[in-house]
Design an enzyme around this catalytic site. Structure first.
Site, short mmCIF file in Angstrom:
data_model
loop_
_atom_site.label_atom_id
_atom_site.label_comp_id
_atom_site.label_asym_id
_atom_site.label_seq_id
_atom_site.Cartn_x
_atom_site.Cartn_y
_atom_site.Cartn_z
N ASP A 47 1.13 1.74 0.69
CA ASP A 47 -0.07 2.40 1.08
C ASP A 47 -0.70 1.26 1.84
O ASP A 47 -1.87 0.70 1.63
CB ASP A 47 -0.68 2.78 -0.17
CG ASP A 47 -2.15 3.31 0.03
OD1 ASP A 47 -2.40 3.94 1.09
OD2 ASP A 47 -3.13 3.33 -0.95
N PHE A 48 0.00 0.61 2.74
CA PHE A 48 -0.49 -0.64 3.80
C PHE A 48 -1.48 0.07 4.79
O PHE A 48 -1.20 0.53 5.78
CB PHE A 48 0.71 -1.03 4.45
CG PHE A 48 0.36 -2.17 5.10
CD1 PHE A 48 0.72 -3.51 4.52
CD2 PHE A 48 0.06 -2.30 6.52
CE1 PHE A 48 0.55 -4.68 5.11
CE2 PHE A 48 -0.27 -3.69 6.97
CZ PHE A 48 -0.04 -4.86 6.41
#
Length: 363
Positions: free
Chosen positions: A224-225
């Site tokens: 979930d960058f």
């Protein structure tokens, strides 16, 4: 943002006042609380806590109270804690878990619900608070996009030596593997004029990506960058520029193809750029490849993976709004901006985007 394992799960947000949060910190950690401030959180409750007297961490702490549904998955939260410790020990700017008075990284607490007639059971943790500004809130530059791509690749490289059984998440709704299953949620888009394009992207992912899964390098990834989870600070060498100084939110950690991680980052970082987002995406890829070169198979599927992640955000946003109508305004605002990106991305030939990116790398 908290991320449910399955789309149909309803995550019940904890209910805790600032006073109660302060009392938890004092009881569980033996710290004298000076101030408590709520932080934005979708399904969990997070508080920024400062303390009086000597403290081992000068910037304060984040009290994390996990929603009741995810609190049942203690193994996954343990994996999050261990990953943060692993990265911190290797010099990455990530939060560290603060042990409680019993020497444990977390505890399961019984908390009163909002109506004060029943209880929920929630995992409570205290993390070191990282100073910085979220990427979303600073002027986006090519330099910063390059920095972000290089940082992501370095995290992936470090995590090759990390493992945990809880990171094998076959039913995780936010894994790109789940994309074909989005079709069962299209009933939430009954009057949506974009359904044909949505089905087209799902089918392209099914045909272009899934048959190549064995050709894609896999490993542990953050998952979930995005522009809300990356912290930045002014670069001391070039004050007009920023550099990455922190990585937050480990709810999406998983074993998956590395290219999924890059595709997720590209989608989020490009979708918030109003002017010429593809050039910023090219800089992010260039930064990434300065650390880890993509394989031919990864290049083949990247275009479809970016589109698929945008589609996940759009479809699951609508589906979540149907489960949580009180959050419809926020979810639909996000979905609207994502659709604009989908139209731009899917309407531009893959070869045209890649040609622009190759030119960026060559220059």
């Amino acid at each position: 943002m908290a991320q449910s394992e399955k789309a149909e799960e309803i995550l019940e947000k904890p209910h805790l006042t600032e006073e109660q949060a302060g009392q938890l910190v004092e009881r569980l950690y033996g710290l004298k609380v000076k101030s408590v401030k709520p932080l934005d959180s979708y399904y969990d409750m997070n508080f920024y806590v400062t303390v009086d007297g000597p403290a081992p961490w000068a910037h304060g702490y984040t009290l994390k109270v996990t929603n009741g549904t995810e609190s049942k998955n203690e193994d996954l939260i343990e994996a999050q804690n261990k990953m943060m410790a692993f990265l911190a020990d290797r010099g990455f700017p990530v939060p560290r878990v603060v042990p409680n008075l019993q020497g444990r990284d977390m505890s399961l607490e019984q908390l009163l619900k909002n109506e004060n007639v029943s209880y929920s059971h929630n995992i409570v943790r205290l993390l070191t608070y990282l100073p910085g500004t979220v990427y979303h809130n600073v002027p986006v530059t090519h330099h910063l996009a390059y920095e972000a791509g290089a940082f992501l690749a370095k995290v992936q490289k470090a995590l090759r030596d990390f493992s945990h059984p809880a990171l094998h998440r076959p039913d995780f709704v936010w894994s790109l593997r789940y994309v074909p299953s989005l079709e069962k949620h299209l009933h939430c888009l009954k009057e949506d004029p974009h359904v044909d394009i949505i089905r087209e992207i799902i089918q392209a992912f099914r045909e272009k990506v899934l048959p190549r899964m064995d050709d894609l390098q896999q490993g542990v990834m953050h998952g979930d960058f995005n522009e809300q989870n990356v912290l930045v600070e002014e670069d001391p060498v070039t004050p007009s520029e920023y550099r990455v100084c922190g990585l937050l939110d480990y709810g999406g950690i998983i074993v998956d193809p590395y290219i999924f991680d890059l595709a997720i980052a590209l989608m989020y970082f490009m979708s918030v750029v109003l002017k010429d987002p593809f050039s910023f995406g090219g800089q992010l890829v260039a930064g990434y490849e300065s650390v880890r070169a993509l394989t031919p198979a990864e290049w083949d599927v990247l275009y479809y993976c970016v589109a698929a992640r945008a589609l996940q955000s759009y479809v699951l946003g609508h589906y979540t709004a149907s489960l949580h109508p009180e959050n419809t305004e926020y979810l639909m605002f996000t979905a609207g901006s994502v659709w604009k990106f989908i139209e731009l991305w899917w309407g531009t030939p893959k070869e045209e985007i890649y040609k622009q990116w190759r030119n960026i790398q060559n220059n």
